[in-house]
Design a protein around this motif. Structure first.
Motif, PDB file in Angstrom:
ATOM      1  N   ARG A  47      -1.256  -0.459  -3.829  1.00 44.53           N
ATOM      2  CA  ARG A  47      -2.101   0.469  -4.592  1.00 44.53           C
ATOM      3  C   ARG A  47      -1.469   0.764  -5.950  1.00 44.53           C
ATOM      4  NH1 ARG A  47      -2.857   3.268   0.176  1.00 44.53           N
ATOM      5  NH2 ARG A  47      -1.190   4.728  -0.333  1.00 44.53           N
ATOM      6  N   ARG A  51      -3.092   0.013  -9.573  1.00 41.02           N
ATOM      7  CA  ARG A  51      -3.282   1.101 -10.555  1.00 41.02           C
ATOM      8  C   ARG A  51      -2.596   0.777 -11.875  1.00 41.02           C
ATOM      9  NH1 ARG A  51      -2.137   5.377  -6.076  1.00 41.02           N
ATOM     10  NH2 ARG A  51      -4.255   5.937  -5.465  1.00 41.02           N
ATOM     11  N   MET A  57      -7.910   3.451  -7.656  1.00 41.75           N
ATOM     12  CA  MET A  57      -7.637   3.371  -6.219  1.00 41.75           C
ATOM     13  C   MET A  57      -7.649   4.765  -5.613  1.00 41.75           C
ATOM     14  SD  MET A  57      -7.237   0.119  -5.909  1.00 41.75           S
ATOM     15  CE  MET A  57      -6.591  -0.034  -4.254  1.00 41.75           C
TER      16      MET A  57
END
Length: 191
Positions: A47, A51, A57
């Motif tokens: 994640r 990002r 996310m």
């Protein structure tokens, strides 16, 4: 929507700028070296990487290391959404995966295509939306401009290019409505 048409040094039509191509090269190298081999439990790390490259996310969103994202700035994943094992998000255009929605293993989300009426088969993009609590089952193909309604299910190996109605089940190629799905979300919120 054209995918970012520019002209090259000799006046030739190009679909993407050099900056865009460089970002994708950097992204693919980063994912290969820092994420593709990681164990499933490292969702937070993946994640973070997404990002850093511009993806939106949600909390607890899960992307498997074997999944592929073509261009992270065009990916939006809601809270607890899943992009499964060996799934491919061809994010030439925006792809939105809503809260608690699942894209299962080996599925393909293709937000870009070619104009068959163009002499050069110019690339263009159309967004894909997968609403909350929807499920794209294993091995599905979701084409440019598809909209999968809240709680809808696209059964295994199904093919979707249009709109799937909320809380229904579709299967086949092309996807056809085969059943209704229980609206469990109403029961949860009523409690």
């Amino acid at each position: 929507m054209l995918a970012g048409t520019t002209y090259g040094t000799k006046g030739r039509l190009r679909s993407f700028s050099y900056r865009h191509i460089l970002l994708r090269l950097l992204w693919n190298t980063t994912w290969l070296l820092l994420a593709s081999w990681t164990p499933p439990q490292m969702y937070g790390w993946r994640r973070f990487l997404l990002r850093m490259f511009g993806a939106e996310m949600g909390t607890g969103a899960r992307v498997y290391g074997s999944a592929r994202v073509w261009y992270p700035p065009n990916l939006t994943m809601g809270d607890h959404a899943v992009l499964g094992w060996q799934a491919y998000a061809y994010t030439m255009g925006p792809i939105t995966i809503g809260d608690h929605a699942i894209v299962s293993q080996f599925s393909r989300l293709m937000a870009g295509t070619h104009d068959i009426h163009s002499a050069t088969f110019q690339i263009y993009a159309k967004p894909i939306t997968i609403e909350p609590h929807a499920w794209v089952a294993a091995g599905c193909f979701v084409g440019p401009g598809a909209h999968i309604g809240e709680g809808a299910v696209l059964g295994g190996a199904g093919v979707c290019f249009g709109r799937l109605e909320p809380w229904t089940v579709y299967a086949g190629n092309p996807a056809r409505r085969i059943a209704d799905r229980t609206r469990f979300i109403d029961k949860v919120t009523a409690s």
